[in-house]
Design a protein around this motif. Structure first.
Motif, mmCIF file in Angstrom:
data_model
loop_
_atom_site.group_PDB
_atom_site.id
_atom_site.type_symbol
_atom_site.label_atom_id
_atom_site.label_comp_id
_atom_site.label_asym_id
_atom_site.label_seq_id
_atom_site.Cartn_x
_atom_site.Cartn_y
_atom_site.Cartn_z
ATOM 1 N N PRO A 37 0.844 -1.197 0.000
ATOM 2 C CA PRO A 37 0.000 0.000 0.000
ATOM 3 C C PRO A 37 0.882 1.251 0.000
ATOM 4 O O PRO A 37 2.010 1.229 0.495
ATOM 5 N N ILE A 38 0.392 2.311 -0.589
ATOM 6 C CA ILE A 38 1.137 3.570 -0.600
ATOM 7 C C ILE A 38 1.007 4.211 0.775
ATOM 8 O O ILE A 38 -0.099 4.407 1.279
ATOM 9 N N GLN A 39 2.126 4.531 1.373
ATOM 10 C CA GLN A 39 2.108 5.144 2.695
ATOM 11 C C GLN A 39 1.664 6.587 2.588
ATOM 12 O O GLN A 39 1.730 7.199 1.532
ATOM 13 N N ALA A 40 1.206 7.117 3.707
ATOM 14 C CA ALA A 40 0.743 8.499 3.753
ATOM 15 C C ALA A 40 1.586 9.288 4.746
ATOM 16 O O ALA A 40 2.172 8.730 5.676
ATOM 17 N N ILE A 41 1.642 10.587 4.521
ATOM 18 C CA ILE A 41 2.391 11.498 5.375
ATOM 19 C C ILE A 41 1.459 12.636 5.766
ATOM 20 O O ILE A 41 0.713 13.145 4.934
ATOM 21 N N ASP A 51 -2.436 39.975 8.915
ATOM 22 C CA ASP A 51 -1.854 40.726 10.033
ATOM 23 C C ASP A 51 -1.018 39.848 10.962
ATOM 24 O O ASP A 51 -0.445 40.332 11.931
ATOM 25 N N GLY A 52 -0.944 38.546 10.657
ATOM 26 C CA GLY A 52 -0.124 37.634 11.445
ATOM 27 C C GLY A 52 -0.871 36.870 12.524
ATOM 28 O O GLY A 52 -0.315 35.968 13.141
ATOM 29 N N SER A 53 -2.115 37.210 12.772
ATOM 30 C CA SER A 53 -2.877 36.486 13.791
ATOM 31 C C SER A 53 -3.301 35.116 13.257
ATOM 32 O O SER A 53 -3.437 34.912 12.051
ATOM 33 N N LEU A 54 -3.499 34.186 14.160
ATOM 34 C CA LEU A 54 -3.806 32.804 13.796
ATOM 35 C C LEU A 54 -5.214 32.683 13.227
ATOM 36 O O LEU A 54 -6.177 33.148 13.828
ATOM 37 N N ASN A 55 -5.331 32.067 12.067
ATOM 38 C CA ASN A 55 -6.615 31.835 11.414
ATOM 39 C C ASN A 55 -7.133 30.451 11.768
ATOM 40 O O ASN A 55 -8.213 30.313 12.322
ATOM 41 N N LYS A 56 -6.348 29.396 11.437
ATOM 42 C CA LYS A 56 -6.765 28.023 11.722
ATOM 43 C C LYS A 56 -5.556 27.100 11.661
ATOM 44 O O LYS A 56 -4.486 27.478 11.205
ATOM 45 N N HIS A 57 -5.772 25.887 12.102
ATOM 46 C CA HIS A 57 -4.762 24.830 12.011
ATOM 47 C C HIS A 57 -5.169 23.930 10.855
ATOM 48 O O HIS A 57 -6.312 23.503 10.768
ATOM 49 N N LYS A 58 -4.235 23.647 9.968
ATOM 50 C CA LYS A 58 -4.515 22.850 8.773
ATOM 51 C C LYS A 58 -3.700 21.572 8.815
ATOM 52 O O LYS A 58 -2.503 21.584 9.100
ATOM 53 N N ALA A 59 -4.350 20.457 8.552
ATOM 54 C CA ALA A 59 -3.676 19.164 8.437
ATOM 55 C C ALA A 59 -4.006 18.606 7.065
ATOM 56 O O ALA A 59 -5.157 18.626 6.642
ATOM 57 N N ARG A 60 -2.993 18.139 6.366
ATOM 58 C CA ARG A 60 -3.194 17.585 5.033
ATOM 59 C C ARG A 60 -2.582 16.193 4.985
ATOM 60 O O ARG A 60 -1.443 15.992 5.384
ATOM 61 N N LEU A 61 -3.341 15.247 4.474
ATOM 62 C CA LEU A 61 -2.861 13.880 4.307
ATOM 63 C C LEU A 61 -2.359 13.727 2.882
ATOM 64 O O LEU A 61 -3.104 13.921 1.928
ATOM 65 N N CYS A 62 -1.078 13.408 2.739
ATOM 66 C CA CYS A 62 -0.442 13.319 1.425
ATOM 67 C C CYS A 62 0.058 11.904 1.177
ATOM 68 O O CYS A 62 0.538 11.243 2.085
ATOM 69 N N ALA A 63 -0.043 11.467 -0.056
ATOM 70 C CA ALA A 63 0.528 10.174 -0.433
ATOM 71 C C ALA A 63 2.041 10.307 -0.498
ATOM 72 O O ALA A 63 2.566 11.317 -0.956
ATOM 73 N N HIS A 64 2.741 9.303 -0.027
ATOM 74 C CA HIS A 64 4.202 9.291 -0.075
ATOM 75 C C HIS A 64 4.596 8.951 -1.508
ATOM 76 O O HIS A 64 4.645 7.792 -1.898
ATOM 77 N N GLY A 65 4.853 9.980 -2.298
ATOM 78 C CA GLY A 65 5.077 9.803 -3.733
ATOM 79 C C GLY A 65 6.269 8.940 -4.088
ATOM 80 O O GLY A 65 6.314 8.351 -5.153
ATOM 81 N N GLY A 66 7.251 8.840 -3.215
ATOM 82 C CA GLY A 66 8.426 8.036 -3.514
ATOM 83 C C GLY A 66 8.142 6.552 -3.575
ATOM 84 O O GLY A 66 8.971 5.779 -4.062
ATOM 85 N N MET A 67 6.983 6.130 -3.109
ATOM 86 C CA MET A 67 6.642 4.706 -3.121
ATOM 87 C C MET A 67 5.897 4.291 -4.383
ATOM 88 O O MET A 67 5.676 3.112 -4.609
ATOM 89 N N GLN A 68 5.474 5.257 -5.195
ATOM 90 C CA GLN A 68 4.720 4.924 -6.390
ATOM 91 C C GLN A 68 5.630 4.365 -7.470
ATOM 92 O O GLN A 68 6.805 4.695 -7.530
ATOM 93 N N GLN A 69 5.061 3.508 -8.317
ATOM 94 C CA GLN A 69 5.825 2.886 -9.394
ATOM 95 C C GLN A 69 5.151 3.194 -10.727
ATOM 96 O O GLN A 69 3.943 3.034 -10.871
ATOM 97 N N TRP A 70 5.948 3.641 -11.685
ATOM 98 C CA TRP A 70 5.433 3.989 -13.002
ATOM 99 C C TRP A 70 4.756 2.780 -13.646
ATOM 100 O O TRP A 70 5.321 1.685 -13.656
#
Length: 89
Positions: A37-41, A51-70
């Motif tokens: 399975p392709i790992q996630a990061i 103005d520099g004040s905090l808006n929100k916290h963002k988390a993104r789930l990304c596929a570990h692209g180095g594990m993919q095979q052409w």
């Protein structure tokens, strides 16, 4: 210090992916032999207003692209991101 906010952002990100059907959960035993399975990061970022004040916290789930095979699973990654400046040109 803001672990709880990032945890909530992670839950929101996974819920959005599940509601849109971006992935299918499978058992490793049901996968073809010699496949992995392709790992996630997780990527975390504090989004701020101009103005520099905090808006929100963002988390993104990304596929570990180095594990993919052409030719096998190279085109099976979905990235729900668009840069609107690029679209408007």
């Amino acid at each position: 210090p803001d672990r709880q906010q990032f945890l909530e952002a992670m839950l929101k990100e996974t819920a959005e992916h599940e509601s849109r059907g971006h992935w299918l959960v499978v058992q490793r035993s049901s996968m073809p032999e010699n496949t992995k399975p392709i790992q996630a990061i997780w990527s975390f970022k504090r989004k701020r207003y101009p103005d520099g004040s905090l808006n929100k916290h963002k988390a993104r789930l990304c596929a570990h692209g180095g594990m993919q095979q052409w030719g096998i699973n190279y085109w099976e990654t979905y990235a729900p991101v668009v840069n609107w400046i690029s679209v408007r040109s």
